[in-house]
Design an enzyme around this catalytic site. Structure first.
Site, PDB file in Angstrom:
ATOM      1  N   SER A   1      17.719  11.449  21.670  1.00 60.86           N
ATOM      2  CA  SER A   1      18.889  10.741  22.187  1.00 60.86           C
ATOM      3  C   SER A   1      19.654  11.507  23.255  1.00 60.86           C
ATOM      4  CB  SER A   1      19.825  10.356  21.041  1.00 60.86           C
ATOM      5  OG  SER A   1      20.127  11.469  20.236  1.00 60.86           O
TER       6      SER A   1
ATOM      7  N   HIS B   1      16.271   4.596  20.633  1.00 65.10           N
ATOM      8  CA  HIS B   1      16.339   4.520  22.100  1.00 65.10           C
ATOM      9  C   HIS B   1      15.052   4.002  22.750  1.00 65.10           C
ATOM     10  CE1 HIS B   1      20.229   6.518  22.127  1.00 65.10           C
ATOM     11  NE2 HIS B   1      19.747   7.242  21.137  1.00 65.10           N
TER      12      HIS B   1
ATOM     13  N   LYS C   1      21.729  -0.737  20.792  1.00 68.13           N
ATOM     14  CA  LYS C   1      21.361  -0.122  22.070  1.00 68.13           C
ATOM     15  C   LYS C   1      20.682  -1.182  22.950  1.00 68.13           C
ATOM     16  CE  LYS C   1      22.186   4.142  19.964  1.00 68.13           C
ATOM     17  NZ  LYS C   1      21.938   4.894  18.752  1.00 68.13           N
TER      18      LYS C   1
HETATM   19  C1  LIG Z   1      22.710   5.690  17.773  1.00 65.52           C
HETATM   20  C2  LIG Z   1      21.702   6.330  16.914  1.00 65.52           C
HETATM   21  C3  LIG Z   1      21.718   6.153  15.528  1.00 65.52           C
HETATM   22  C4  LIG Z   1      22.861   5.500  14.824  1.00 65.52           C
HETATM   23  O1  LIG Z   1      22.857   4.127  14.958  1.00 65.52           O
HETATM   24  P1  LIG Z   1      24.206   3.287  14.886  1.00 65.52           P
HETATM   25  O2  LIG Z   1      23.754   1.905  14.713  1.00 65.52           O
HETATM   26  O3  LIG Z   1      24.922   3.549  16.150  1.00 65.52           O
HETATM   27  O4  LIG Z   1      24.982   3.786  13.691  1.00 65.52           O
HETATM   28  C5  LIG Z   1      20.662   6.645  14.819  1.00 65.52           C
HETATM   29  N1  LIG Z   1      19.652   7.336  15.398  1.00 65.52           N
HETATM   30  C6  LIG Z   1      19.646   7.577  16.721  1.00 65.52           C
HETATM   31  C7  LIG Z   1      18.522   8.358  17.319  1.00 65.52           C
HETATM   32  C8  LIG Z   1      20.677   7.091  17.513  1.00 65.52           C
HETATM   33  O5  LIG Z   1      20.690   7.354  18.817  1.00 65.52           O
END
Ligand SMILES: *Cc1c(COP(=O)(O)O)cnc(C)c1O
Length: 401
Positions: free
Chosen positions: A179, A207, A242
């Site tokens: 990330s 992602h 995302k």
């Molecule tokens: C954003 C993210 C999460 C958390 O997800 P949310 O739905 O925002 O709580 C988990 N793992 C990764 C790699 C992330 O980038």
């Protein structure tokens, strides 16, 4: 000094290390423009990679869902929160990622923090990439299993740890796309190591889902490990806030593993279900993602990535190189420009902000000490001119020193 007074002293220390985090009040305008604290800004800070968060089809789905379902879900999915919309979404997610079964959660953080302890416990062993997301790390801690951290992407180290571990239950955990670095894990090798050492794999594709693989079916699909080639030992997790532009997460994989998670995951059982209006907007998002429009959005995003990399990669601009700023080698819309020092990264962020551009500086502990960076996030909502403006502004700031 009482314990209460400590908070002031510790907040002051935090500020002196340039680690204070400040929120900004944002109101979306159109595309990648936001009003930030009352001022219009071009933003490179969102994980809305396909620009779906404001898409008319998603908005229309929410309006219709509100009329049918109301607003709240009422209870846990185990009680009365499992709406027809949530059930349909799970079936569609499983079909989309070409895995047998899926379970839909209200948030990714809660998913990872809770599925890891559902899978392993004391006496079991976890193998975790050093750059895994914080919620995976928290899941490891909650599990009380023994954690072997391996250096980022060093799969020889992982293999040695697997070979040396006597525990019967072994779980390998990795982000699919990291990330804060934007690089993609060598998933095929991770899965073959799991096969050789009788381990399970938990892959977090927050992602990559919606972006990688044919029609954006995700990182597993990109390496051909779905459908008839799906491994019985892989759990695929992805978030829905995302590229899908909404919120939430899901886990998909073999029937028995997903059934186990349904029975044993505390954040599933003891949390109010995501409302149907979100499930319906996600179903609409999936339809866009798998359509020709989805292909066009992904292609446009790729062209933006190439354009940014042409402008900022090492060798592209003498001033950027002289400043010691370095664009990481990433094929995804996460394009980190490493500045190094915390205070310097804040100065560059401020310089961009003065020019009407918002790119967040990411500092430790989110990234390793000495690697503070601007995390440039591109989106299909950007235009080529937006990327050009960012590149020009960064070059100007590098020249100014
Ligand atoms: C954003 C993210 C999460 C958390 O997800 P949310 O739905 O925002 O709580 C988990 N793992 C990764 C790699 C992330 O980038």
């Amino acid at each position: 000094m009482t314990w209460l007074d400590d908070f002031d002293a510790r907040l002051a220390e935090h500020a002196a290390a340039h680690l204070t985090r400040v929120r900004r009040v944002v109101v979306p305008e159109s595309g990648a423009r936001l009003t930030v604290n009352g001022r219009s800004m071009l933003a490179f800070c969102s994980n809305d990679y396909l620009g779906l968060a404001g898409h008319p089809a998603l908005k229309a789905a929410v309006h219709a869902a509100v009329d049918t379902y109301g607003v709240g879900s009422g209870a846990s999915p185990m009680v009365s929160g499992y709406s027809a919309a949530n059930a349909a979404l799970e079936a569609e997610l499983a079909a989309f990622v070409q895995l047998p079964n899926a379970l839909y959660f209200y948030a990714g953080y809660a998913t990872n923090a809770s599925i890891v302890p559902a899978l392993v416990g004391p006496g079991d062993a976890i193998f975790s990439d050093a750059l895994n997301h914080a919620c995976l790390i928290d899941g490891c801690r909650l599990s009380k299993a023994q954690v072997h951290r391996f250096d980022h992407a060093r799969l020889e180290a992982l293999e040695a740890q697997l070979a040396a571990e006597p525990a019967r239950r072994k779980l390998i955990i990795s982000d699919a796309v990291f990330s804060m670095d934007g690089d993609v894990a060598d998933i095929a090798t991770v899965v073959s190591l799991a096969e050789r050492h009788d381990a399970l794999v938990l892959l977090d594709d927050a992602h990559g889902f919606g972006l990688l693989g044919p029609q954006g079916r995700g990182a597993l699909s990109a390496v051909g490990l779905t459908g008839s080639k799906a491994s019985p030992r892989v759990l695929y997790m992805a978030t829905l806030g995302k590229a899908l532009g909404v919120a939430g997460a899901f886990v998909a994989g073999p029937e028995r593993l997903v059934e186990w998670l349904l029975q044993k995951t505390r954040s599933y059982t003891y949390a109010t279900a995501a409302p149907a209006l979100l499930a319906e907007s996600l179903r609409a998002a999936l339809r866009v993602v798998e359509s020709l429009e989805g292909d066009e959005r992904r292609a446009h995003l790729q062209s933006l990535i190439a354009r940014l990399r042409d402008g900022l990669s090492p060798g592209a601009d003498a001033a950027i190189d002289a400043a010691g700023w370095s664009l990481m080698d990433s094929p995804t819309p996460i394009q980190p420009l490493v500045i190094g020092d915390n205070a310097a990264s804040l100065r560059v962020m401020q310089g961009l902000q003065d020019a009407g551009l918002w790119v967040p500086a990411i500092r430790p502990p989110t990234v390793p000490a000495g690697t503070a960076r601007l995390r440039i996030a591109l989106s299909a909502a950007h235009q080529h001119a937006d990327v050009d403006l960012l590149v020009r502004s960064l070059r100007t700031l590098a020249r100014a020193g």
